[in-house]
Design a protein around this motif. Structure first.
Motif, mmCIF file in Angstrom:
data_model
loop_
_atom_site.group_PDB
_atom_site.id
_atom_site.type_symbol
_atom_site.label_atom_id
_atom_site.label_comp_id
_atom_site.label_asym_id
_atom_site.label_seq_id
_atom_site.Cartn_x
_atom_site.Cartn_y
_atom_site.Cartn_z
ATOM 1 N N ALA A 159 -8.166 72.385 32.465
ATOM 2 C CA ALA A 159 -7.902 71.532 33.621
ATOM 3 C C ALA A 159 -6.777 70.551 33.324
ATOM 4 O O ALA A 159 -5.997 70.187 34.221
ATOM 5 N N ARG A 160 -6.662 70.130 32.085
ATOM 6 C CA ARG A 160 -5.604 69.168 31.727
ATOM 7 C C ARG A 160 -4.229 69.824 31.740
ATOM 8 O O ARG A 160 -3.240 69.211 32.146
ATOM 9 N N PHE A 161 -4.143 71.066 31.291
ATOM 10 C CA PHE A 161 -2.856 71.767 31.375
ATOM 11 C C PHE A 161 -2.474 72.032 32.832
ATOM 12 O O PHE A 161 -1.295 71.993 33.190
ATOM 13 N N ILE A 162 -3.451 72.290 33.674
ATOM 14 C CA ILE A 162 -3.185 72.440 35.106
ATOM 15 C C ILE A 162 -2.647 71.128 35.669
ATOM 16 O O ILE A 162 -1.662 71.118 36.419
ATOM 17 N N ALA A 163 -3.288 70.010 35.306
ATOM 18 C CA ALA A 163 -2.857 68.699 35.808
ATOM 19 C C ALA A 163 -1.436 68.382 35.365
ATOM 20 O O ALA A 163 -0.631 67.839 36.141
ATOM 21 N N ILE A 164 -1.097 68.730 34.135
ATOM 22 C CA ILE A 164 0.258 68.478 33.631
ATOM 23 C C ILE A 164 1.272 69.321 34.396
ATOM 24 O O ILE A 164 2.346 68.837 34.787
ATOM 25 N N GLY A 165 0.939 70.586 34.642
ATOM 26 C CA GLY A 165 1.844 71.455 35.387
ATOM 27 C C GLY A 165 2.108 70.940 36.781
ATOM 28 O O GLY A 165 3.258 70.898 37.241
ATOM 29 N N VAL A 166 1.049 70.526 37.486
ATOM 30 C CA VAL A 166 1.201 69.969 38.832
ATOM 31 C C VAL A 166 2.059 68.712 38.792
ATOM 32 O O VAL A 166 2.958 68.520 39.619
ATOM 33 N N ALA A 167 1.777 67.828 37.828
ATOM 34 C CA ALA A 167 2.474 66.540 37.762
ATOM 35 C C ALA A 167 3.964 66.711 37.494
ATOM 36 O O ALA A 167 4.797 65.997 38.067
ATOM 37 N N ILE A 168 4.325 67.636 36.623
ATOM 38 C CA ILE A 168 5.745 67.870 36.334
ATOM 39 C C ILE A 168 6.468 68.362 37.585
ATOM 40 O O ILE A 168 7.553 67.879 37.939
ATOM 41 N N GLU A 169 5.874 69.318 38.276
ATOM 42 C CA GLU A 169 6.498 69.841 39.495
ATOM 43 C C GLU A 169 6.571 68.774 40.579
ATOM 44 O O GLU A 169 7.565 68.667 41.305
ATOM 45 N N ARG A 170 5.528 67.969 40.704
ATOM 46 C CA ARG A 170 5.501 66.960 41.761
ATOM 47 C C ARG A 170 6.543 65.873 41.509
ATOM 48 O O ARG A 170 7.225 65.423 42.440
ATOM 49 N N ALA A 171 6.670 65.434 40.261
ATOM 50 C CA ALA A 171 7.673 64.425 39.935
ATOM 51 C C ALA A 171 9.071 64.954 40.215
ATOM 52 O O ALA A 171 9.921 64.260 40.801
ATOM 53 N N ASP A 172 9.333 66.175 39.798
ATOM 54 C CA ASP A 172 10.629 66.806 40.041
ATOM 55 C C ASP A 172 10.909 66.904 41.534
ATOM 56 O O ASP A 172 12.010 66.600 42.003
ATOM 57 N N ALA A 173 9.892 67.304 42.299
ATOM 58 C CA ALA A 173 10.065 67.473 43.748
ATOM 59 C C ALA A 173 10.300 66.155 44.456
ATOM 60 O O ALA A 173 11.091 66.080 45.398
ATOM 61 N N THR A 174 9.601 65.101 44.036
ATOM 62 C CA THR A 174 9.812 63.790 44.648
ATOM 63 C C THR A 174 11.250 63.336 44.461
ATOM 64 O O THR A 174 11.890 62.832 45.396
ATOM 65 N N ALA A 175 11.777 63.539 43.260
ATOM 66 C CA ALA A 175 13.169 63.178 42.994
ATOM 67 C C ALA A 175 14.113 64.002 43.864
ATOM 68 O O ALA A 175 15.089 63.482 44.422
ATOM 69 N N ARG A 176 13.829 65.288 44.012
ATOM 70 C CA ARG A 176 14.698 66.155 44.810
ATOM 71 C C ARG A 176 14.634 65.817 46.298
ATOM 72 O O ARG A 176 15.652 65.861 46.999
ATOM 73 N N LEU A 177 13.458 65.473 46.787
ATOM 74 C CA LEU A 177 13.340 65.087 48.194
ATOM 75 C C LEU A 177 14.129 63.820 48.479
ATOM 76 O O LEU A 177 14.803 63.704 49.509
ATOM 77 N N LEU A 178 14.044 62.857 47.592
ATOM 78 C CA LEU A 178 14.831 61.636 47.770
ATOM 79 C C LEU A 178 16.322 61.941 47.704
ATOM 80 O O LEU A 178 17.127 61.321 48.404
ATOM 81 N N ASP A 179 16.688 62.915 46.883
ATOM 82 C CA ASP A 179 18.100 63.267 46.760
ATOM 83 C C ASP A 179 18.618 63.942 48.020
ATOM 84 O O ASP A 179 19.812 63.907 48.296
#
Length: 326
Positions: A159-179
């Motif tokens: 579950a922790r590796f799943i959480a890390i995978g989601v968090a990395i993608e979400r952080a990247d996506a938030t930056a891209r949406l703002l861009d």
């Protein structure tokens, strides 16, 4: 946990979140296209979406003349685009199948059903007024996946590796949406803060499902400074960049690297968290929002690579299994 299992769960989660985030990018473009504006001095919404998604080089045509239908097809149904929603859901399902013993029935059934529906989709399903409903369906897959993980999986390393995978993608996506907002900035600085600028920021919040949370938190009119603070620096924001980084740090600490020391991945993640905690909105905007977002996206991708190195990942599991049409 075996590296192969951790790798499969990590990438399964990343692909599900990526599919949702591609849908959010498209939703942002769809909403901004409906706002009257002049094309002078800025990129079109769809050129911006392609650039922010990282798919401008795979798009089969001139991105400067890209249309909603063409971009939607490339980012949703194009099987040759490794970041299309089609390929993301296919890859998420295949990673889950390869790690079937490590995921619950609820997680597997959700991904298997989503992939079956995605395979049956036709170009007409995303044309014109039907695009909005399709994007909501894709975002719903992400919510269903998160709920299944939360409600049915053990709070263990998987579950922790799943959480890390989601968090990395979400952080990247938030930056891209703002861009995306950067790429459709108004042609004249005097227009910043005007009605059009305000509407663009509102639509960006809508695309991230954050408008209601933003208004509840700030109880003020939508301003660039407040939106940037909410989506980057506010730890109460579920899609906030700092929230995702905190999730990465917390789960890396709990997993450990087996050496008793601090891994390079944890060191980098902790340093990024510390910098975010000390930053102000004025510093981010004053030094250039686009430049800061670009540097952060690079930093997040470097962090993902270091996590893969620490835990012996060899890349997406889908590249190691034969994709079968079932």
């Amino acid at each position: 946990m075996l590296s192969r299992t951790a790798n499969g769960l990590f990438w399964m989660a990343r692909y599900v979140e990526r599919a949702s985030n591609v849908a959010r990018l498209l939703d942002a473009g769809r909403r901004m296209e409906n706002i009257p504006n002049t094309d002078e001095g800025r990129a079109s919404e769809w050129e911006s979406i392609l650039i922010a998604s990282g798919c401008h080089e795979t798009f089969p045509g001139d991105i400067k003349t890209a249309t909603m239908d063409a971009v939607a097809h490339h980012l949703i149904l194009d099987e040759t685009n490794p970041s299309s929603i089609y390929r993301c859901l296919q890859s998420a399902r295949e990673n889950a199948r390869a790690m079937r013993i490590a995921v619950t029935t609820e997680v597997w059934d959700g991904l298997n059903s989503a992939w079956a529906e995605m395979r049956a989709s036709e170009p007409s399903d995303i044309e014109g007024g039907r695009l909005a409903g399709f994007l909501e369906w894709v975002k719903g897959i992400g919510f269903t996946f998160s709920g299944a993980v939360e409600a049915s999986m053990l709070r263990d390393e998987g579950a922790r590796f799943i959480a890390i995978g989601v968090a990395i993608e979400r952080a990247d996506a938030t930056a891209r949406l703002l861009d995306v907002k950067y790429h459709v900035l108004l042609p004249s600085a005097q227009d910043v803060g005007g009605g059009l600028d305000h509407m663009q920021w509102v639509q960006l919040l809508r695309a991230t499902n954050s408008l209601r949370a933003f208004r509840w938190t700030y109880r003020e009119t939508v301003t660039p400074q407040a939106v940037v603070h909410f989506l980057i620096l506010n730890p109460a924001s579920p899609r906030g960049l700092i929230t995702s980084v905190e999730t990465i740090v917390d789960n890396l600490v709990r997993i450990g690297d087996g050496s008793g020391g601090q891994s390079e991945a944890l060191r980098r993640a902790t340093e990024l968290q510390s910098r975010l905690e000390q930053l102000t909105v004025e510093q981010i905007i004053g030094n250039g929002l686009h430049e800061w977002l670009t540097e952060t996206i690079v930093e997040l991708n470097t962090l993902a690579s270091e996590i893969a190195q620490v835990y012996g990942f060899n890349g997406p599991m889908v590249e190691q299994v034969q994709i079968q049409a079932q």
